[in-house]
Design an enzyme around this catalytic site. Structure first.
Site, mmCIF file in Angstrom:
data_model
loop_
_atom_site.group_PDB
_atom_site.id
_atom_site.type_symbol
_atom_site.label_atom_id
_atom_site.label_comp_id
_atom_site.label_asym_id
_atom_site.label_seq_id
_atom_site.Cartn_x
_atom_site.Cartn_y
_atom_site.Cartn_z
ATOM 1 N N GLU A 72 17.251 -7.026 11.515
ATOM 2 C CA GLU A 72 17.292 -6.403 10.192
ATOM 3 C C GLU A 72 16.940 -4.921 10.345
ATOM 4 O O GLU A 72 15.894 -4.590 10.892
ATOM 5 C CB GLU A 72 16.270 -7.083 9.268
ATOM 6 N N GLU B 156 0.826 -1.213 0.000
ATOM 7 C CA GLU B 156 0.000 0.000 0.000
ATOM 8 C C GLU B 156 0.859 1.261 0.000
ATOM 9 O O GLU B 156 0.348 2.369 -0.147
ATOM 10 C CB GLU B 156 -0.976 -0.008 1.188
ATOM 11 N N CYS C 115 16.398 -6.662 0.058
ATOM 12 C CA CYS C 115 16.549 -7.871 0.872
ATOM 13 C C CYS C 115 17.904 -8.506 0.646
ATOM 14 O O CYS C 115 18.322 -9.355 1.418
ATOM 15 C CB CYS C 115 15.455 -8.858 0.546
HETATM 16 P P1 NAD Z 1 5.908 -6.121 5.244
HETATM 17 O O1 NAD Z 1 6.052 -7.492 5.775
HETATM 18 O O2 NAD Z 1 5.586 -5.032 6.186
HETATM 19 O O3 NAD Z 1 4.757 -6.072 4.122
HETATM 20 C C1 NAD Z 1 4.734 -6.977 3.044
HETATM 21 C C2 NAD Z 1 3.297 -7.171 2.589
HETATM 22 O O4 NAD Z 1 2.541 -7.739 3.656
HETATM 23 C C3 NAD Z 1 2.594 -5.876 2.191
HETATM 24 O O5 NAD Z 1 1.815 -6.123 1.058
HETATM 25 C C4 NAD Z 1 1.733 -5.546 3.411
HETATM 26 O O6 NAD Z 1 0.539 -4.886 3.068
HETATM 27 C C5 NAD Z 1 1.439 -6.915 4.005
HETATM 28 N N1 NAD Z 1 1.362 -6.892 5.472
HETATM 29 C C6 NAD Z 1 2.033 -6.075 6.322
HETATM 30 N N2 NAD Z 1 1.740 -6.372 7.601
HETATM 31 C C7 NAD Z 1 0.879 -7.401 7.571
HETATM 32 C C8 NAD Z 1 0.219 -8.163 8.583
HETATM 33 N N3 NAD Z 1 0.417 -7.921 9.875
HETATM 34 N N4 NAD Z 1 -0.595 -9.153 8.200
HETATM 35 C C9 NAD Z 1 -0.786 -9.418 6.902
HETATM 36 N N5 NAD Z 1 -0.195 -8.729 5.894
HETATM 37 C C10 NAD Z 1 0.635 -7.731 6.223
HETATM 38 O O7 NAD Z 1 7.255 -5.789 4.435
HETATM 39 P P2 NAD Z 1 7.688 -4.414 3.779
HETATM 40 O O8 NAD Z 1 8.037 -3.448 4.844
HETATM 41 O O9 NAD Z 1 6.725 -4.008 2.722
HETATM 42 O O10 NAD Z 1 9.025 -4.878 3.018
HETATM 43 C C11 NAD Z 1 10.278 -4.941 3.634
HETATM 44 C C12 NAD Z 1 10.592 -6.349 4.089
HETATM 45 O O11 NAD Z 1 10.519 -7.253 2.988
HETATM 46 C C13 NAD Z 1 12.018 -6.496 4.626
HETATM 47 O O12 NAD Z 1 11.970 -7.298 5.768
HETATM 48 C C14 NAD Z 1 12.756 -7.197 3.493
HETATM 49 O O13 NAD Z 1 13.877 -7.929 3.881
HETATM 50 C C15 NAD Z 1 11.692 -8.075 2.960
HETATM 51 N N6 NAD Z 1 11.973 -8.490 1.598
HETATM 52 C C16 NAD Z 1 12.381 -9.780 1.410
HETATM 53 C C17 NAD Z 1 12.694 -10.216 0.143
HETATM 54 C C18 NAD Z 1 13.156 -11.619 -0.084
HETATM 55 O O14 NAD Z 1 13.253 -12.007 -1.230
HETATM 56 N N7 NAD Z 1 13.440 -12.398 0.937
HETATM 57 C C19 NAD Z 1 12.573 -9.340 -0.953
HETATM 58 C C20 NAD Z 1 12.122 -8.043 -0.730
HETATM 59 C C21 NAD Z 1 11.829 -7.632 0.557
#
Ligand code: NAD
Length: 495
Positions: free
Chosen positions: A381, A175, A280
């Site tokens: 992280e 979002e 990531c």
């Molecule tokens: P996030 O976990 O906050 O959000 C990811 C998705 O989950 C979003 O679409 C969000 O709307 C949804 N979401 C958030 N909180 C939620 C909840 N409590 N319940 C259900 N859905 C929820 O992650 P972010 O801040 O958008 O992205 C950064 C994170 O992503 C970092 O930890 C990074 O390391 C990780 N990441 C990992 C990879 C990989 O390949 N391992 C790649 C890119 C990013």
């Protein structure tokens, strides 16, 4: 004010009316509003996905491949616009954004080979006059939930392959930077994809929970932070869904005393501070082995202090802002904790002001030396432009450090010793390993995925792992009537 809504059945759409703000991280200004979809929007999307499913799964792989081929051309044609959408809402530099779209495009190129990729196996005469073959069939409706840091590339790790395999796909983007998902969906329609095969639903946890609990969705692909990845994995599995959930990371780059120092320093600078550390596969820990440490720290400091931190509209910018005010404060807090816990702050990125962009979420490159494995900044992280140097005596200590960390996404070693390098690639408990390359991100025809707390599930993303994730294996055993001896058989056939 621009309103970003869902993309359903080949057009933009919303039923509910709840919106939240989307910000420009460079200025801190609200630039648009995004729909927080509700149950009625979700039901609309599910209906559209179900309606499109049967005929899409019956469309020949070759026809699907031709649509993907058109899509590839359209993405290339619209690369600048897609990258601009990414930079505007995420803040990363335009070249970095273009690179990320191109890495996503590679998955589309890989998926164009779907007629070949879906070929099964055939064995003649597995028993007398009996043949057997296996095919891979689509799952039905797949869903993808994606993070803010790669609004084009990460969704593109998922949906091109799922759709090429004959599934319908529902994307729930972050979002925080949702516009790119709509443009990607519009281009797919323009490429000839039938309506409803690729739908986008905007929203937050409300929609995620509806996805996880829907009986109509067969698989969930997730990329985001580890606590949410774990929740997605557990809830999807409980509901009988196939699931791959990629989480956070703490990637170590090991610098051996025999490393080419300037290459190692460039690797740490690019991978540590590029995209403001919001990758990531970012390098957040530099492991200095033996006597190289002082020189390594000195060189990182010199280069880090010269980086240009600026909005993406400045062509000379090396790194932009972080995603939000809250995230900036969280990173600043980590820096304070690092100081309190005794790490030596070499370069401080707090209080970074850029004239004309005082309300932007900017942080300068930050460098800590003498970080130990007990410290919070080592264990957690940070997801920002903060690099921690840990000093170790020898290679064995470096390897243990890498392997003992709960995250297992990526790691890399800089050395000129082939034997050490081979030992490292063999013995690291990490999913993606580099030798003299800082960010070992696999190409589309290989697969992307970490180990330990960085991936929950059995399949990594894209490559053949993606084909297997988005298809069910069926094995057929067949014999024709004239070859069947009369009478029932009560023992298992052995030949
Ligand atoms: P996030 O976990 O906050 O959000 C990811 C998705 O989950 C979003 O679409 C969000 O709307 C949804 N979401 C958030 N909180 C939620 C909840 N409590 N319940 C259900 N859905 C929820 O992650 P972010 O801040 O958008 O992205 C950064 C994170 O992503 C970092 O930890 C990074 O390391 C990780 N990441 C990992 C990879 C990989 O390949 N391992 C790649 C890119 C990013």
């Amino acid at each position: 004010m621009n309103k970003i809504v869902n993309y359903v059945n080949g057009k933009k759409n919303n039923i509910s009316e709840k919106f939240i703000s989307v910000y420009n991280p460079s200025t801190g200004e609200e630039i648009s509003k995004v729909l927080l979809s509700q149950k009625e929007d979700f039901e609309d999307v599910i209906k559209s996905s179900k309606d499109s499913q049967a005929s899409w799964s019956n469309t020949t792989p070759l026809k699907r491949s031709r649509i993907l081929s058109n899509y590839k051309n359209l993405i290339e044609k619209n690369l600048e616009e897609l990258a601009t959408l990414v930079s505007t809402e995420h803040g990363k530099t335009l070249d970095d954004a273009k690179g990320s779209v191109t890495r996503g495009l590679e998955v589309v190129e890989f998926a164009c080979g779907i007629p070949h990729l879906l070929k099964g196996e055939f064995s003649q005469n597995v028993g007398s006059n009996i043949d057997s073959w296996s095919v891979r069939q689509p799952l039905g409706i797949s869903a993808g939930i994606t993070p803010f840091n790669f609004p084009a590339m990460v969704p593109m790790w998922m949906y091109p392959i799922s759709i090429a395999c004959g599934n319908s796909f529902i994307l729930k983007p972050s979002e925080k930077d949702p516009s790119c998902s709509i443009k990607l969906a519009e281009l797919f329609t323009e490429a000839g994809l039938p309506d409803g095969v690729f739908n986008v639903i905007q929203g937050d946890k409300t929609i995620v929970d509806l996805i996880l609990n829907s009986n109509d969705i067969s698989s969930v692909s997730f990329v985001g932070s580890t606590p949410v990845a774990k929740y997605i994995y557990e809830t999807s599995a409980k509901n009988g869904k196939r699931v791959q959930a990629l989480g956070g990371a703490k990637n170590h780059l090991v610098v051996m005393p025999d490393a080419n120092l300037s290459q190692a320093v460039d690797g740490i600078i690019g991978a540590g501070y590029g995209s403001a550390g919001e990758r990531c596969m970012a390098v957040s820990v530099a492991v200095a082995v033996g006597e190289i440490a002082d020189e390594l720290v000195e060189n990182i400091k010199n280069k880090a202090s010269k980086l240009k931190v600026a909005p993406w509209t400045d062509k000379d910018s090396d790194m932009g802002p972080v995603i939000s005010k809250e995230h900036k404060e969280k990173i600043e807090n980590y820096i304070s904790i690092g100081i309190q816990e005794g790490a030596k702050l070499i370069e401080d990125g707090r209080n970074y002001n850029i004239q004309g962009y005082e309300n932007g979420y900017f942080l300068g490159p930050t460098l800590f030396d003498n970080v130990t494995k007990e410290m919070t900044i080592y264990k957690e992280e940070i997801f920002g432009p903060v690099v921690s140097v840990v000093r170790v005596k020898n290679y064995e200590e470096a390897l243990s450090l890498v392997n003992d960390h709960p995250y297992g996404n990526g790691t890399s070693i800089y050395t000129s010793d082939g034997e050490v390098s081979r030992n490292f690639t063999t013995n690291t408990e990490i999913g993606m390993v580099g030798v003299n390359v800082p960010i070992p991100v696999p190409m589309a025809f290989h697969s992307f995925g970490g180990w330990k707390q960085s991936l929950f599930g059995d399949h990594a993303m894209h490559g053949m792992e993606g084909i297997h994730f988005y298809t069910k294996l069926k094995t057929v055993t067949s014999r024709w009537p004239k070859s069947i001896k009369s009478g029932p058989e009560f023992v298992l056939p052995t030949n």
